[in-house]
Design a protein around this motif. Sequence first.
Motif, PDB file in Angstrom:
ATOM      1  N   GLU A 113       0.825  -1.142  -0.066  1.00  0.00           N
ATOM      2  CA  GLU A 113      -0.032   0.035  -0.052  1.00  0.00           C
ATOM      3  C   GLU A 113       0.817   1.268   0.009  1.00  0.00           C
ATOM      4  N   GLU A 114       2.007   1.367   0.853  1.00  0.00           N
ATOM      5  CA  GLU A 114       2.855   2.454   0.756  1.00  0.00           C
ATOM      6  C   GLU A 114       3.463   2.506  -0.634  1.00  0.00           C
ATOM      7  N   THR A 117       0.836   4.743  -2.666  1.00  0.00           N
ATOM      8  CA  THR A 117       0.781   5.811  -2.053  1.00  0.00           C
ATOM      9  C   THR A 117       1.734   6.800  -2.418  1.00  0.00           C
ATOM     10  N   SER A 121       1.628   9.903  -5.032  1.00  0.00           N
ATOM     11  CA  SER A 121       1.618  11.299  -4.519  1.00  0.00           C
ATOM     12  C   SER A 121       3.219  12.080  -4.799  1.00  0.00           C
TER      13      SER A 121
END
Length: 291
Positions: A113-114, A117, A121
């Motif tokens: 998930e990181e 993200t 971003s």
Amino acid sequence: MGDILVGTASWTDRTLLDSGWYPQTADNPEKRLAYYAKRFPLVEVDATYYNPPAERTSTLWAERTPAGFTFNIKAFSLLTGHPTRVGALYKDIRPDTDKKNVYPDDLPPQAYEEVWTRFLSALDPLVEAGKLGALLFQFPPWFTIKRDNKQYLLEVAKRCAPLRPVFEFRHQSWFDGDNAEETLGLLRQHRLAYVAVDMPQGHRSSVPPVLEATADLAMVRFHGHSDKWTSKDIHEKFGYRYSDRELKQWAPKLRELADSAEQTHVLMNNCYRDYAQTNAATLAKLLDAAG
């Protein structure tokens, strides 16, 4: 007819720098990008497939290009299910492993998930500058037409929203027989953009050049027709220069495709020396003349 933007899939390839396409005065990354951006309105960033981008890099890209310039970003390898170098992962989430490459299932769910993200971003500066076009998800040859993979397309679209993912397939199953209409129908139903390709045929990864717009953005990527398509040397694989005759045959097809979309992106991915830049400039002139 919608707008057609023509560009290439690289502006930093070493063989391009050695080809003499850039003037001697374009002697650093900033000057080379500025030179490129004066000649084309669009570029695809290939480096982000190998290493996820840093926000600082995105900021520099935005600052070094004129208003209206468009960057398409190739998705990081882990996000398309390709083997990913452990060293390419963010340091704080690298798994403790002897493996050289890892896949999504090799990471804890939170680490995966990181990656998503941070990848998305890091593109914020391009979004804020109005210069982010699409996120190219080019799937591996083993990504076949099956339920889980079709579901993953929808998952990617949801993760990326409101950014625009586009999908390129590299397994013939997506276009075998009736599967072609199923594939295009799924994309149309969910307004997902399909990437048409021109590439060598007769290989497991071969997809026919089906020119269809399944969303308000259409895209075509030209991979060339090298007779060394299976080579591990990327310059042998993509070292193909399109003839003017070939490009003249493509121009009316691209204009017809553009009738079905608000915008059409055309990328030359035959990135060896100045082949892509030369072919892109020729194709852009042909499209302008036809207009």
